[in-house]
Design a protein around this motif. Structure first.
Motif, PDB file in Angstrom:
ATOM      1  N   ASP A 157      27.727  44.808  42.886  1.00  0.00           N
ATOM      2  CA  ASP A 157      26.617  44.333  43.399  1.00  0.00           C
ATOM      3  C   ASP A 157      26.001  43.886  42.148  1.00  0.00           C
ATOM      4  OD1 ASP A 157      27.093  45.077  45.965  1.00  0.00           O
ATOM      5  OD2 ASP A 157      25.769  47.148  45.963  1.00  0.00           O
ATOM      6  N   GLU A 158      26.065  44.655  40.817  1.00  0.00           N
ATOM      7  CA  GLU A 158      25.366  43.717  39.853  1.00  0.00           C
ATOM      8  C   GLU A 158      26.014  42.479  39.252  1.00  0.00           C
ATOM      9  OE1 GLU A 158      23.862  45.321  35.254  1.00  0.00           O
ATOM     10  OE2 GLU A 158      24.920  46.704  36.602  1.00  0.00           O
ATOM     11  N   ALA A 159      27.494  42.823  39.242  1.00  0.00           N
ATOM     12  CA  ALA A 159      27.859  41.549  39.052  1.00  0.00           C
ATOM     13  C   ALA A 159      27.710  40.328  39.743  1.00  0.00           C
ATOM     14  CB  ALA A 159      29.495  41.821  38.995  1.00  0.00           C
ATOM     15  N   LEU A 160      27.547  40.620  41.044  1.00  0.00           N
ATOM     16  CA  LEU A 160      27.159  39.251  42.216  1.00  0.00           C
ATOM     17  C   LEU A 160      25.836  38.837  41.769  1.00  0.00           C
ATOM     18  CD1 LEU A 160      28.833  40.565  45.274  1.00  0.00           C
ATOM     19  CD2 LEU A 160      29.777  38.668  43.907  1.00  0.00           C
ATOM     20  N   ALA A 161      24.925  39.757  41.520  1.00  0.00           N
ATOM     21  CA  ALA A 161      23.361  39.599  41.140  1.00  0.00           C
ATOM     22  C   ALA A 161      23.314  38.521  39.866  1.00  0.00           C
ATOM     23  CB  ALA A 161      22.785  40.787  41.222  1.00  0.00           C
ATOM     24  N   ARG A 162      24.101  38.892  39.050  1.00  0.00           N
ATOM     25  CA  ARG A 162      24.072  37.964  37.627  1.00  0.00           C
ATOM     26  C   ARG A 162      24.907  36.909  37.683  1.00  0.00           C
ATOM     27  NH1 ARG A 162      21.252  40.634  34.392  1.00  0.00           N
ATOM     28  NH2 ARG A 162      20.686  42.708  34.630  1.00  0.00           N
ATOM     29  N   GLY A 163      25.536  36.567  38.974  1.00  0.00           N
ATOM     30  CA  GLY A 163      26.228  35.216  39.024  1.00  0.00           C
ATOM     31  C   GLY A 163      27.529  35.261  38.668  1.00  0.00           C
ATOM     32  N   LEU A 164      28.322  36.502  38.449  1.00  0.00           N
ATOM     33  CA  LEU A 164      29.593  36.372  38.312  1.00  0.00           C
ATOM     34  C   LEU A 164      30.586  36.416  39.254  1.00  0.00           C
ATOM     35  CD1 LEU A 164      28.378  37.779  35.527  1.00  0.00           C
ATOM     36  CD2 LEU A 164      30.530  39.159  35.352  1.00  0.00           C
ATOM     37  N   LYS A 165      31.758  35.757  39.384  1.00  0.00           N
ATOM     38  CA  LYS A 165      32.598  35.834  40.520  1.00  0.00           C
ATOM     39  C   LYS A 165      33.343  37.167  40.676  1.00  0.00           C
ATOM     40  CE  LYS A 165      33.519  30.742  40.610  1.00  0.00           C
ATOM     41  NZ  LYS A 165      34.552  29.761  40.754  1.00  0.00           N
ATOM     42  N   VAL A 166      33.528  37.643  41.736  1.00  0.00           N
ATOM     43  CA  VAL A 166      34.003  38.885  41.749  1.00  0.00           C
ATOM     44  C   VAL A 166      35.048  38.867  42.607  1.00  0.00           C
ATOM     45  CG1 VAL A 166      33.544  41.252  42.539  1.00  0.00           C
ATOM     46  CG2 VAL A 166      31.843  40.077  41.198  1.00  0.00           C
ATOM     47  N   LYS A 167      36.237  39.593  42.505  1.00  0.00           N
ATOM     48  CA  LYS A 167      37.351  39.727  43.114  1.00  0.00           C
ATOM     49  C   LYS A 167      37.773  41.296  43.157  1.00  0.00           C
ATOM     50  CE  LYS A 167      39.965  37.005  40.592  1.00  0.00           C
ATOM     51  NZ  LYS A 167      38.951  35.924  39.911  1.00  0.00           N
ATOM     52  N   ILE A 168      38.131  41.724  44.499  1.00  0.00           N
ATOM     53  CA  ILE A 168      38.467  43.350  44.687  1.00  0.00           C
ATOM     54  C   ILE A 168      39.643  43.264  44.726  1.00  0.00           C
ATOM     55  CG2 ILE A 168      38.121  45.233  46.091  1.00  0.00           C
ATOM     56  CD1 ILE A 168      35.149  43.954  46.776  1.00  0.00           C
ATOM     57  N   ASN A 169      40.607  44.212  43.859  1.00  0.00           N
ATOM     58  CA  ASN A 169      42.042  44.593  43.921  1.00  0.00           C
ATOM     59  C   ASN A 169      41.978  45.728  44.798  1.00  0.00           C
ATOM     60  OD1 ASN A 169      42.648  42.179  42.383  1.00  0.00           O
ATOM     61  ND2 ASN A 169      42.566  43.400  40.630  1.00  0.00           N
ATOM     62  N   CYS A 170      42.902  45.608  46.026  1.00  0.00           N
ATOM     63  CA  CYS A 170      43.256  46.954  46.645  1.00  0.00           C
ATOM     64  C   CYS A 170      44.608  47.184  46.882  1.00  0.00           C
ATOM     65  CB  CYS A 170      42.171  46.850  47.915  1.00  0.00           C
ATOM     66  SG  CYS A 170      42.508  48.465  48.980  1.00  0.00           S
ATOM     67  N   VAL A 171      45.183  48.206  46.402  1.00  0.00           N
ATOM     68  CA  VAL A 171      46.648  48.534  46.531  1.00  0.00           C
ATOM     69  C   VAL A 171      46.576  49.056  48.109  1.00  0.00           C
ATOM     70  CG1 VAL A 171      48.812  49.546  45.852  1.00  0.00           C
ATOM     71  CG2 VAL A 171      47.150  48.566  44.252  1.00  0.00           C
ATOM     72  N   LEU A 172      47.815  48.388  48.856  1.00  0.00           N
ATOM     73  CA  LEU A 172      48.182  48.677  50.221  1.00  0.00           C
ATOM     74  C   LEU A 172      49.088  50.065  50.321  1.00  0.00           C
ATOM     75  CD1 LEU A 172      48.761  45.273  51.736  1.00  0.00           C
ATOM     76  CD2 LEU A 172      46.977  46.763  52.421  1.00  0.00           C
ATOM     77  N   GLN A 173      48.713  50.939  50.877  1.00  0.00           N
ATOM     78  CA  GLN A 173      49.610  52.199  51.021  1.00  0.00           C
ATOM     79  C   GLN A 173      49.518  52.588  52.487  1.00  0.00           C
ATOM     80  OE1 GLN A 173      49.297  55.326  47.821  1.00  0.00           O
ATOM     81  NE2 GLN A 173      47.309  54.339  47.456  1.00  0.00           N
ATOM     82  N   ARG A 174      50.611  53.172  53.064  1.00  0.00           N
ATOM     83  CA  ARG A 174      50.789  53.300  54.605  1.00  0.00           C
ATOM     84  C   ARG A 174      49.571  54.448  54.950  1.00  0.00           C
ATOM     85  NH1 ARG A 174      53.776  51.273  58.394  1.00  0.00           N
ATOM     86  NH2 ARG A 174      55.220  50.503  56.992  1.00  0.00           N
ATOM     87  N   THR A 175      49.507  55.391  54.034  1.00  0.00           N
ATOM     88  CA  THR A 175      48.677  56.873  54.333  1.00  0.00           C
ATOM     89  C   THR A 175      47.317  56.125  54.323  1.00  0.00           C
ATOM     90  OG1 THR A 175      50.410  58.238  53.597  1.00  0.00           O
ATOM     91  CG2 THR A 175      47.928  58.918  53.545  1.00  0.00           C
ATOM     92  N   TYR A 176      46.939  55.481  53.457  1.00  0.00           N
ATOM     93  CA  TYR A 176      45.720  54.750  53.270  1.00  0.00           C
ATOM     94  C   TYR A 176      45.280  53.396  53.652  1.00  0.00           C
ATOM     95  CZ  TYR A 176      45.727  58.831  50.449  1.00  0.00           C
ATOM     96  OH  TYR A 176      45.657  60.217  49.888  1.00  0.00           O
ATOM     97  N   LEU A 177      45.957  52.818  54.847  1.00  0.00           N
ATOM     98  CA  LEU A 177      45.710  51.650  55.363  1.00  0.00           C
ATOM     99  C   LEU A 177      44.498  51.349  55.796  1.00  0.00           C
ATOM    100  CD1 LEU A 177      46.834  48.752  55.899  1.00  0.00           C
ATOM    101  CD2 LEU A 177      47.867  49.838  58.298  1.00  0.00           C
TER     102      LEU A 177
END
Length: 371
Positions: A157-177
């Protein structure tokens, strides 16, 4: 000012139509979390036997890279924010590459005490990649070996508020899909690019790969409703060069992309100048020659090193050992690969396959590493 031969080399690379190279800097191997698919502290060479590059070293590398028209540097680890001089490193890269440069960092977002997004922004950071695998604190702690997703969300949220581009990395796991899909849904209301990343059959993840791997194709079937009328977001718009298509469902603020290193990864467009913490440059992790940059830093011959790097990438498509694609991306956090200096690793390495896909995938080619 580059020599005429070096300018010709840049022109030859540009003529191929490929993305211009950028710096992919692994700053350290240390991390204060312990993700189940990573577990850095379990590695026998956790931490570095050799001294890592200094902020002054990065300033010199960035200045030389800037002369070769490099306009992007991405920092990862380990957890790069654990470096005491991390703000100095970011400043050095921003100053070296110059006005208009893109300076990014991958972090788990639980910033150590005394650090803030504001400081990184002031140092020159323009975008932030955040690792987030579940929004539920207890399940997130199991996956990541600690940390708090609420702190990560606050960082986003802070990064977006300051105008930074944000990407979120999420590793796929079957148990935690379901957890991963919950993270992906953040893009419904936030202007972020969520990247759903396939588990890779390397390192600690090998022990869980057979039960936890879930391919992109299967996940896409779960998201038919989201993607039915989704429009494609170009990588230029997102400011990314990573593999995969980024789709923006109708009415969403952000987008969703897939990084499918296991079921489909190709390399013909690879353009990263990969540099390990102790200063080993690797134009290709599998086949090209290592370049110890510390020697060039000491001798003032970084231009020679960059000539080799550009030439190695330019000639990649003609390298028979390359075969056009591979299915794994070796870990750059440690200098653990025994490789002779100034010589190819092997004349030919066998392709490593997972049995989950083929090289004929409908995506733009890249070398499959997060960025």
């Amino acid at each position: 000012m580059l020599a005429t031969g070096h300018q010709d080399l840049i022109a030859a690379f540009t003529a191929t139509g490929r993305n211009h190279p950028y710096l992919a800097l692994t700053l350290n191997s240390l991390c204060n979390l312990d993700c189940v698919f990573c577990k850095p502290s379990c590695m026998p060479d956790y931490g570095h036997k050799e001294r890592p590059l200094t902020a002054a070293n990065y300033a010199a590398i960035a200045a030389e890279a800037g002369a070769w028209n490099v306009k992007k540097a991405h920092c990862s680890g380990g957890e790069p924010t654990l470096r005491a001089d991390i703000l100095d490193v970011i400043t050095a890269l921003a100053d070296g590459l110059g006005t208009g440069a893109s300076i990014g960092m991958t972090s788990h977002g639980n910033l150590r005490r005394g650090l803030s997004v504001e400081q990184f922004h002031q140092a020159g950071l323009t975008y932030l990649n955040v690792s987030l695998h579940s929004l539920e604190p207890t399940r997130s702690a199991v996956i990541m070996g600690g940390g708090d997703p609420r702190k990560t969300r606050a960082t986003i949220d802070e990064a977006l508020a300051r105008g930074l581009k944000v990407k979120i990395n999420c590793v796929l796991q079957r148990t935690y899909l379901e957890d991963a899909l919950g993270v992906a849904e953040l893009a419904r209301h936030l202007p972020v690019a969520v990247r759903l990343i396939e588990l890779q059959n390397i390192g600690p993840a090998q022990a869980m790969f057979d039960t936890e791997f879930i391919p992109e194709a299967e996940v896409r079937t779960r998201l038919d409703d989201w993607f039915a009328d989704a429009g494609e977001v170009t990588r230029e718009e997102l400011g990314v060069r990573s593999p995969g298509r980024y789709l923006q469902p109708t009415g969403w603020a952000g987008s969703i992309g897939f990084i499918s290193n296991s079921s489909c990864a190709t390399c013909s467009d690879a353009n990263r100048i990969k540099i390990t913490p102790s200063g080993i440059a690797r134009p290709c992790i599998l086949h090209n020659r290592d370049i110890p940059l510390k020697t060039h830093l000491a001798d003032g011959t970084l231009s020679d090193a960059f000539e080799h790097l550009f030439r190695a990438m330019l000639e990649r498509n003609g390298n028979e050992a390359w075969q056009g694609f591979h299915y794994v991306d070796y870990d750059l956090r440690w200098d653990r690969m025994e490789r002779p200096e100034g010589a190819p690793v092997l004349p030919l390495l066998p392709m490593v396959t997972t049995g989950t896909g083929s090289p004929s995938c409908a995506r733009r080619p890249s070398d499959g590493e997060e960025q």
